[in-house]
Scaffold this active site. Structure first.
Site, PDB file in Angstrom:
ATOM      1  N   SER A   1      99.884  -9.780 -33.648  1.00 33.73           N
ATOM      2  CA  SER A   1      98.522 -10.299 -34.061  1.00 33.73           C
ATOM      3  C   SER A   1      98.566 -11.650 -34.203  1.00 33.73           C
ATOM      4  O   SER A   1      99.678 -12.481 -33.918  1.00 33.73           O
ATOM      5  CB  SER A   1      98.650  -9.587 -35.608  1.00 33.73           C
ATOM      6  OG  SER A   1      97.574 -10.561 -36.493  1.00 33.73           O
TER       7      SER A   1
ATOM      8  N   TYR B   1     100.800  -7.781 -44.118  1.00 36.62           N
ATOM      9  CA  TYR B   1     100.585  -7.520 -42.888  1.00 36.62           C
ATOM     10  C   TYR B   1     100.993  -8.530 -42.118  1.00 36.62           C
ATOM     11  O   TYR B   1     101.776  -8.307 -41.025  1.00 36.62           O
ATOM     12  CB  TYR B   1      99.070  -7.554 -42.796  1.00 36.62           C
ATOM     13  CG  TYR B   1      98.627  -7.266 -41.393  1.00 36.62           C
ATOM     14  CD1 TYR B   1      98.221  -5.689 -40.842  1.00 36.62           C
ATOM     15  CD2 TYR B   1      98.038  -8.264 -40.629  1.00 36.62           C
ATOM     16  CE1 TYR B   1      97.718  -5.703 -39.662  1.00 36.62           C
ATOM     17  CE2 TYR B   1      97.408  -8.217 -39.224  1.00 36.62           C
ATOM     18  CZ  TYR B   1      97.442  -6.992 -38.712  1.00 36.62           C
ATOM     19  OH  TYR B   1      96.776  -6.431 -37.537  1.00 36.62           O
TER      20      TYR B   1
END
Ligand code: NDP
Length: 252
Positions: A141, A154
């Site tokens: 990400s 996350y």
């Protein structure tokens, strides 16, 4: 010979029933691969299998359950006769300030985004080794690179996924298994619809911050995934490639 041709290759995409996973599964199928997708929701699985042209294998599996991960890989091998490609894509987020997380929420995110990636790779390894090689793609990400005040757990998992990718690449190069990570920018999926519901300003801020001046579509990930899953990347391993419209290359 087309170096991107995946004819005869067998792929398993976790979280392949929607969003980025489905975009990648469609790319692999278009390049000729036989594709299995796995997710918890049987209805989403069925719809995705239909979108993939009816030949895909849809498996109900929770990647947080070790026995289900083992079965998911075994079912793919039994159905198609082997496994050459794993895309460990399934992931979740719970967005809140760091001080507000409960311990269970930490574990839920870490289990889904990191532990399951390792377990899926472990489960796929013996069959890839037996076949003389394989391709593994993990999904990082922008938070593999940048911190994220609204998603600290996350971000921790996505940073770790890149280090795991490098380590698996180093360990399994001897088995002709290449392991690479895709770092998507902001892609329009169910996951980021949640972000935009919670933070309505996020849509415009992403557009303004992205040199390509748009959000990505799941189909934007397909080409990079085909590259990482094909002969074209046989000497490429342990890398993390942003597919982000330039987000990570530009200050503004
Ligand atoms: P979606 O929410 O659209 O899709 C998530 C997928 O993961 C679904 O198919 C879901 O299927 C599956 N999934 C979630 N938990 C589990 C589980 N425990 N077991 C099996 N499958 C599971 O998200 P995206 O497509 O956006 O995200 C896919 C990946 O890309 C994630 O790893 C995410 O972190 C990453 N990513 C996404 C970005 C974006 O902008 N969208 C940016 C950067 C990275 P089901 O519900 O049926 O289980």
């Amino acid at each position: 010979m087309n170096p991107f041709d995946l004819t005869g290759r067998i792929a398993l995409v976790t979280g392949g029933n929607g969003g980025i996973g489905l975009g990648i599964a469609q790319g692999l199928a278009q390049a000729g691969a036989q594709v299995a997708i796995a997710g918890r929701n049987a209805q989403k699985n069925a719809a995705a299998a239909k979108a993939l042209g009816g030949k895909a294998l849809a498996l109900v599996a929770d990647v947080n359950e070790t026995a289900q991960v083992t079965r998911m890989v075994a079912d793919t091998v039994r159905h198609f006769g082997g496994l050459d490609i794993l895309v460990a894509n399934a992931g979740i987020n719970i967005r809140k300030p760091p001080e507000d997380y409960a311990a269970e929420e930490w574990h839920q995110i870490v289990d889904t985004n990191l532990t399951s990636v390792f377990q899926c790779c472990q489960a796929a390894y013996p069959e890839m080794k037996r076949r003389g090689g394989g391709k593994i793609v993990t999904i990082g990400s922008m938070t593999s690179i940048f911190g994220f005040d609204k998603g600290p757990v996350y971000a921790a998992t996505k940073g770790a996924v890149v280090q795991l990718t490098k380590s698996l690449a180093a360990a399994w190069a001897k088995d002709n298994i290449q392991v690479n990570s895709i770092l998507p920018g902001f892609i329009d999926t169910e996951l980021t619809r949640g972000l935009r519901r919670n933070f309505p300003e996020a849509h415009d801020r992403v557009v303004a911050r992205t040199p390509s001046r748009r959000w990505g579509d799941p189909a934007d990930l397909a080409g990079t995934a085909v590259f990482f899953c094909s002969r074209a990347s046989d000497f490429v391993t342990g890398t993390a490639l942003p597919v982000d419209g330039g987000f990570s290359s530009s200050m503004f």
